[in-house]
Design an enzyme around this catalytic site. Structure first.
Site, PDB file in Angstrom:
ATOM      1  N   LYS A  11      34.250  87.367 -35.111  1.00 11.10           N
ATOM      2  CA  LYS A  11      34.687  86.008 -35.435  1.00 11.10           C
ATOM      3  C   LYS A  11      35.121  85.199 -34.191  1.00 11.10           C
ATOM      4  O   LYS A  11      35.323  85.775 -33.109  1.00 11.10           O
ATOM      5  CB  LYS A  11      35.833  86.084 -36.452  1.00 11.10           C
ATOM      6  N   ASN A 114      40.973  87.103 -38.088  1.00  9.76           N
ATOM      7  CA  ASN A 114      41.089  88.562 -38.137  1.00  9.76           C
ATOM      8  C   ASN A 114      39.921  89.287 -37.467  1.00  9.76           C
ATOM      9  O   ASN A 114      39.605  90.422 -37.796  1.00  9.76           O
ATOM     10  CB  ASN A 114      41.332  89.050 -39.578  1.00  9.76           C
ATOM     11  N   HIS A 117      34.314  90.444 -39.663  1.00 14.28           N
ATOM     12  CA  HIS A 117      33.950  90.477 -41.085  1.00 14.28           C
ATOM     13  C   HIS A 117      32.995  91.638 -41.286  1.00 14.28           C
ATOM     14  O   HIS A 117      32.153  91.898 -40.433  1.00 14.28           O
ATOM     15  CB  HIS A 117      33.243  89.178 -41.516  1.00 14.28           C
TER      16      HIS A 117
END
Ligand code: CMP
Length: 140
Positions: A11, A114, A117
């Site tokens: 990300k 975070n 994915h």
């Protein structure tokens, strides 16, 4: 155990901090093989389409803002039980709940930023892979 494929995204919070190589090393050390990989800038439409299953969730708008805030690295990973193995290496969605040594515990900034994915099932992996990659690009 079966040879399986799963879809992964590194990300924007991770690409911004130049962590692609470190995350790839964690994936490879866990026995996952990166059989396709591309660094791209998601458009709003691509992010909304990819996360359409979350469209009614309160965090959907912020999630799409975040996912278009910088480059991502999209990947197809192959290995024994790749879906479960990748989820194990990533750790829990919320880094506060993630186990020590996982990608999210090590690198994530928040539940939104975070770092990674990963598909949650083999069925969704096939859908997510075909959203970004043609079969001919998967070189196992
Ligand atoms: P991901 O695996 O990419 O799937 C959906 C994403 O939504 C998830 O990781 C999180 O980064 C993000 N997200 C933001 N807020 C929440 C939340 N409250 N619960 C679950 N996911 C969230």
């Amino acid at each position: 155990m079966a040879l399986e494929r799963t879809f992964s995204i590194i990300k924007p919070d991770a690409t911004r901090r130049n962590l692609t190589g470190k995350i790839n090393a964690m994936l490879e050390d866990a026995g996952l093989r990166i059989i396709a990989q591309r660094r791209i800038q998601l458009t709003r439409a691509m992010a909304e389409g990819f996360y359409a299953v979350h469209a009614e969730r309160p965090f959907f708008g912020d999630l799409c803002d975040f996912m278009t805030s910088g480059p991502v690295v999209i990947q197809v990973l192959e290995g024994e039980d790749a879906v479960a193995k990748n989820r194990e290496v990533m750790g829990a969605t919320n880094p506060e709940d993630a186990a020590i040594g996982t990608i999210r515990k090590t690198f994530a900034e928040s539940i939104e930023a975070n770092s990674a994915h990963g598909s949650d099932s083999a069925e969704n992996a096939a859908i997510e892979i075909s959203y970004f990659f043609a079969d001919v690009e998967l070189v196992g």
